[in-house]
Enzyme design. Structure first.
Site, mmCIF file in Angstrom:
data_model
loop_
_atom_site.group_PDB
_atom_site.id
_atom_site.type_symbol
_atom_site.label_atom_id
_atom_site.label_comp_id
_atom_site.label_asym_id
_atom_site.label_seq_id
_atom_site.Cartn_x
_atom_site.Cartn_y
_atom_site.Cartn_z
ATOM 1 N N ASP A 1 0.835 -1.207 0.000
ATOM 2 C CA ASP A 1 0.000 0.000 0.000
ATOM 3 C C ASP A 1 0.870 1.258 0.000
ATOM 4 O O ASP A 1 2.101 1.169 0.025
ATOM 5 C CB ASP A 1 -0.969 -0.005 1.196
ATOM 6 N N ASN B 1 -7.532 -0.721 13.918
ATOM 7 C CA ASN B 1 -8.953 -0.918 13.611
ATOM 8 C C ASN B 1 -9.183 -2.205 12.822
ATOM 9 O O ASN B 1 -10.246 -2.406 12.246
ATOM 10 C CB ASN B 1 -9.501 0.284 12.822
ATOM 11 N N GLU C 1 -9.716 -0.660 4.798
ATOM 12 C CA GLU C 1 -10.312 -0.181 6.043
ATOM 13 C C GLU C 1 -11.632 -0.896 6.322
ATOM 14 O O GLU C 1 -12.206 -1.519 5.415
ATOM 15 C CB GLU C 1 -10.559 1.335 5.917
#
Ligand code: F6R
Length: 236
Positions: free
Chosen positions: A67, A136, A143
């Protein structure tokens, strides 16, 4: 998902470095996907030492970056580009033709994603995928909420990722967007090592182990896969 417990971060890092070496011994031109962040630093340092000590031939190995932050110049200390150069490419003098990274400054993000997808279609699947887990539960910049059929895509980063990400830079940065390999290509990898170290990851790892798989917890994508190893120094 297989769970592998390690007594220390050093032991975990050593095991990951050994897996990298094993992948290369098994296939000279192994395609290894490399995450950035704090978690894999020890593994990359150990890998560099081992390659230097043994003279392992890495001239055919291919690396693909997982990424990148968007809209940051690559020379920024916290970019994935800079990280991978600091910890892997520069110490091992890996030439540019042996790695493929997202360009976070690309004008056309759709084209950037297509180029990565074409690269994976041609060169893939990934032989060894090295992942960390976000606070998270994100994988790369996938995400919470990212559909699992997505391939490479640009994404608005969650508040958590924007805040946590500040630690990689030496000045406050605007970290609103990222670009990442998507879940669809991650799961196609032949072997996946999900590393989780440090007490700050206890809560998210506990969630991963306890919750039913679902897109709100991206790492749970890996839960029901036999070729995934959760490598951790946490007591889980
Ligand atoms: C970085 C990446 C991220 C990190 C994750 C954990 O390339 O893909 O998903 O793996 O945010 O970061 P650290 O290791 O710093 O806790």
């Amino acid at each position: 998902m297989n769970i592998e417990n390690y007594t220390s971060y050093a032991a975990l890092s050593k095991a990951v470095a050994e897996a990298m070496i094993a992948a290369i011994k098994n296939k000279k031109d192994a395609l290894i996907c490399v995450a950035t962040g704090n978690t894999p630093i020890g593994a990359y340092q150990q890998f560099v030492l081992d390659v230097q000590a043994t003279g392992l031939d890495i001239s055919k190995v291919r690396f693909v970056g997982l990424d990148e932050w968007l809209n940051l110049a690559p020379e920024n200390i916290g970019t994935c580009y800079q990280f991978l150069h600091n910890y892997l490419f520069n110490p091992l003098q890996i030439p540019q033709h042996q790695y493929k990274l997202f360009n976070g400054l690309a004008k056309d993000m759709k084209a950037e994603c297509s180029a990565m997808n074409e690269y994976l279609d041609l060169e893939g699947p990934i032989d060894l995928l090295l992942l960390g887990i976000g606070m998270n539960g994100h994988l790369g910049f996938n995400e919470p909420g990212t559909p699992w059929h997505y391939r490479s895509h640009a994404i608005n980063l969650s508040e958590t990722t924007q805040v946590v990400g500040q630690q990689y830079f030496n000045a406050p940065m605007e970290l609103k967007k990222g670009i990442t390999l998507g879940p669809a290509d991650l799961v196609r990898s032949k072997k996946i090592l999900l590393m989780a170290n440090g007490i700050h990851k206890q809560t998210i790892v506990k969630r991963l182990l306890e919750e039913e798989p679902g897109i709100d917890l991206p790492a749970s994508l890996l839960k029901n896969l036999n070729h995934v190893h959760l490598m951790t120094d946490l007591t889980v």
